[in-house]
Design a protein around this motif. Sequence first.
Motif, PDB file in Angstrom:
ATOM      1  N   ASP A  49     -34.840 -27.942  29.568  1.00 52.24           N
ATOM      2  CA  ASP A  49     -35.861 -28.246  28.278  1.00 52.24           C
ATOM      3  C   ASP A  49     -36.503 -27.092  27.611  1.00 52.24           C
ATOM      4  OD1 ASP A  49     -35.521 -31.186  29.092  1.00 52.24           O
ATOM      5  OD2 ASP A  49     -37.021 -31.025  30.318  1.00 52.24           O
ATOM      6  N   ALA A  50     -36.861 -26.189  28.406  1.00 54.24           N
ATOM      7  CA  ALA A  50     -37.379 -24.828  27.600  1.00 54.24           C
ATOM      8  C   ALA A  50     -36.237 -24.256  26.878  1.00 54.24           C
ATOM      9  CB  ALA A  50     -37.936 -23.950  28.660  1.00 54.24           C
ATOM     10  N   LEU A  51     -35.028 -24.016  27.250  1.00 52.09           N
ATOM     11  CA  LEU A  51     -34.056 -23.289  26.700  1.00 52.09           C
ATOM     12  C   LEU A  51     -33.617 -23.948  25.240  1.00 52.09           C
ATOM     13  CD1 LEU A  51     -32.064 -21.881  29.602  1.00 52.09           C
ATOM     14  CD2 LEU A  51     -33.203 -20.393  27.888  1.00 52.09           C
ATOM     15  N   ARG A  52     -33.475 -25.481  25.394  1.00 48.95           N
ATOM     16  CA  ARG A  52     -33.099 -26.264  24.332  1.00 48.95           C
ATOM     17  C   ARG A  52     -34.130 -25.986  23.104  1.00 48.95           C
ATOM     18  NH1 ARG A  52     -31.220 -30.032  28.080  1.00 48.95           N
ATOM     19  NH2 ARG A  52     -33.209 -31.211  28.129  1.00 48.95           N
ATOM     20  N   GLY A  53     -35.154 -25.983  23.450  1.00 51.24           N
ATOM     21  CA  GLY A  53     -36.202 -25.661  22.375  1.00 51.24           C
ATOM     22  C   GLY A  53     -36.041 -24.345  21.604  1.00 51.24           C
ATOM     23  N   THR A  54     -35.176 -23.459  21.901  1.00 48.39           N
ATOM     24  CA  THR A  54     -34.999 -22.137  21.324  1.00 48.39           C
ATOM     25  C   THR A  54     -33.436 -22.355  20.773  1.00 48.39           C
ATOM     26  OG1 THR A  54     -34.197 -21.141  23.372  1.00 48.39           O
ATOM     27  CG2 THR A  54     -36.541 -21.006  23.051  1.00 48.39           C
ATOM     28  N   GLY A  55     -32.787 -23.311  20.784  1.00 45.93           N
ATOM     29  CA  GLY A  55     -31.621 -23.396  20.131  1.00 45.93           C
ATOM     30  C   GLY A  55     -30.184 -23.306  21.176  1.00 45.93           C
ATOM     31  N   VAL A  56     -30.369 -23.232  22.253  1.00 49.25           N
ATOM     32  CA  VAL A  56     -29.394 -23.009  23.474  1.00 49.25           C
ATOM     33  C   VAL A  56     -28.616 -24.522  23.428  1.00 49.25           C
ATOM     34  CG1 VAL A  56     -28.762 -22.211  25.569  1.00 49.25           C
ATOM     35  CG2 VAL A  56     -30.698 -20.812  24.158  1.00 49.25           C
ATOM     36  N   GLU A 109     -37.233 -16.047  39.642  1.00 47.64           N
ATOM     37  CA  GLU A 109     -36.211 -15.397  38.664  1.00 47.64           C
ATOM     38  C   GLU A 109     -35.934 -16.375  37.609  1.00 47.64           C
ATOM     39  OE1 GLU A 109     -34.874 -12.439  38.692  1.00 47.64           O
ATOM     40  OE2 GLU A 109     -36.141 -11.764  40.551  1.00 47.64           O
ATOM     41  N   ASP A 110     -36.504 -17.405  37.747  1.00 47.16           N
ATOM     42  CA  ASP A 110     -36.280 -18.536  36.646  1.00 47.16           C
ATOM     43  C   ASP A 110     -36.702 -18.027  35.144  1.00 47.16           C
ATOM     44  OD1 ASP A 110     -35.424 -20.311  38.536  1.00 47.16           O
ATOM     45  OD2 ASP A 110     -36.974 -21.754  38.288  1.00 47.16           O
ATOM     46  N   GLU A 111     -37.768 -17.463  35.085  1.00 51.61           N
ATOM     47  CA  GLU A 111     -38.029 -16.897  33.662  1.00 51.61           C
ATOM     48  C   GLU A 111     -36.725 -15.923  33.151  1.00 51.61           C
ATOM     49  OE1 GLU A 111     -38.781 -16.206  29.951  1.00 51.61           O
ATOM     50  OE2 GLU A 111     -39.332 -18.046  31.184  1.00 51.61           O
ATOM     51  N   PRO A 112     -36.720 -14.861  34.219  1.00 55.00           N
ATOM     52  CA  PRO A 112     -36.053 -13.674  33.724  1.00 55.00           C
ATOM     53  C   PRO A 112     -34.256 -14.332  33.543  1.00 55.00           C
ATOM     54  CG  PRO A 112     -36.843 -13.047  35.712  1.00 55.00           C
ATOM     55  CD  PRO A 112     -37.364 -14.373  35.313  1.00 55.00           C
ATOM     56  N   LEU A 113     -33.942 -15.266  34.202  1.00 58.26           N
ATOM     57  CA  LEU A 113     -32.712 -15.949  34.122  1.00 58.26           C
ATOM     58  C   LEU A 113     -32.705 -16.636  32.670  1.00 58.26           C
ATOM     59  CD1 LEU A 113     -30.023 -17.113  34.833  1.00 58.26           C
ATOM     60  CD2 LEU A 113     -31.164 -18.891  35.902  1.00 58.26           C
ATOM     61  N   ALA A 114     -33.927 -17.290  32.242  1.00 58.43           N
ATOM     62  CA  ALA A 114     -34.018 -17.771  30.980  1.00 58.43           C
ATOM     63  C   ALA A 114     -33.878 -16.917  29.721  1.00 58.43           C
ATOM     64  CB  ALA A 114     -35.300 -18.622  30.833  1.00 58.43           C
ATOM     65  N   GLU A 115     -34.366 -15.688  29.934  1.00 58.71           N
ATOM     66  CA  GLU A 115     -34.457 -14.531  29.117  1.00 58.71           C
ATOM     67  C   GLU A 115     -33.148 -14.250  28.875  1.00 58.71           C
ATOM     68  OE1 GLU A 115     -35.286 -11.762  26.089  1.00 58.71           O
ATOM     69  OE2 GLU A 115     -36.654 -13.616  26.916  1.00 58.71           O
ATOM     70  N   ALA A 116     -32.339 -13.962  29.999  1.00 54.08           N
ATOM     71  CA  ALA A 116     -30.690 -13.520  30.016  1.00 54.08           C
ATOM     72  C   ALA A 116     -30.102 -14.539  29.090  1.00 54.08           C
ATOM     73  CB  ALA A 116     -30.380 -13.522  31.427  1.00 54.08           C
ATOM     74  N   VAL A 117     -30.304 -15.856  29.386  1.00 54.19           N
ATOM     75  CA  VAL A 117     -29.714 -16.842  28.367  1.00 54.19           C
ATOM     76  C   VAL A 117     -29.787 -16.862  27.160  1.00 54.19           C
ATOM     77  CG1 VAL A 117     -29.330 -19.462  28.059  1.00 54.19           C
ATOM     78  CG2 VAL A 117     -29.348 -18.434  30.496  1.00 54.19           C
ATOM     79  N   ARG A 118     -31.043 -16.651  26.624  1.00 55.48           N
ATOM     80  CA  ARG A 118     -31.537 -16.190  25.322  1.00 55.48           C
ATOM     81  C   ARG A 118     -30.737 -15.025  24.619  1.00 55.48           C
ATOM     82  NH1 ARG A 118     -36.726 -18.604  27.325  1.00 55.48           N
ATOM     83  NH2 ARG A 118     -37.648 -16.650  27.647  1.00 55.48           N
TER      84      ARG A 118
END
Length: 314
Positions: free
Chosen positions: A224-231, A294-303
């Motif tokens: 949900d958080a990543l879709r909000g950034t266009g992923v 590590e969820d947030e570092p993982l999300a940052e890596a995906v972005r």
Amino acid sequence: ALRARVPDAAAAHVVNNGAAALVLAATALAAGREIVISRGEMVEIGDGFRLPDLLVSTGARLREVGTTNRTDVADYAAAVGPGTGCVLKVHPSNFRVTGFTRAARTRELAALGVPVVVDIGSGLLAPHPLLPGEPDAATELRAGAALVTASGDKLLGGPQCGLLLGDAGLVGTLARHPLARALRVDKLTLAALEATLTGPATPTETALTADAGELTRRAERLADALRGTGVDVRAVACAAAVGGGGAPGVELPSAALSLPEPYAAALRAGPRPVVGRVEAGRCLLDLRAVPPEEDEPLAEAVRRARTACRAAEG
């Protein structure tokens, strides 16, 4: 610490890896003599390493019994004689043979009157409810094994080392063998092993016992958080493998982030590399292998990977 975790072992010794544990046992027990082993347990593991080559290098002669899929205790009994150094039972830790199969049990082999060495491979010290088919040191020793060999860096989750557990006289003989000095571990390895045995749950144990429902909730929150950034991302159910030379064929219910396939290469090349797997044209990031912190570092890596993928497209 090993004795405390495996009270059925009268003594314990540590060498530098699992193969070294088997080499030491074969050299001390069977150099110039025979090792009786099932044809179905003449295994190869990673990097072209073949068990028969290792055993022959110790000066032992291999007495192969049975067939690839069926070996009975009578096959071993017919081969055991004055020239037998030991009977070796090896867990095929990275593959399974199914169907019309038969393998002699350790309890049956222990009645043959010669030392039985059981290489369990993965380093599971006691039965685990999620791994009912995986052999463990305590059970094998109770069944009559004179010696159990294992790795410390697989299911046990500790440093690379080899474990020898069993009869006090036999372990003492191995520890005093001249080869033991060449295979000894350093103080850092011993300290790491002790911390693994006496400290909190290892990352391996934590990943193994992670709750599938909580993994799903984490995947949905991240998606949900990543879709909000266009992923282009979805939370999907998946199956996780235990791996690491243990529990072949065992799958655990899990949840993953599903991304377009180009993300796999972009994630590996990032400043903090992330390794996923590709299935059906999508890159899966299985959260069973990711600690919650590590969820947030993982999300940052995906972005970051999204930016790299768009730059490659442009």
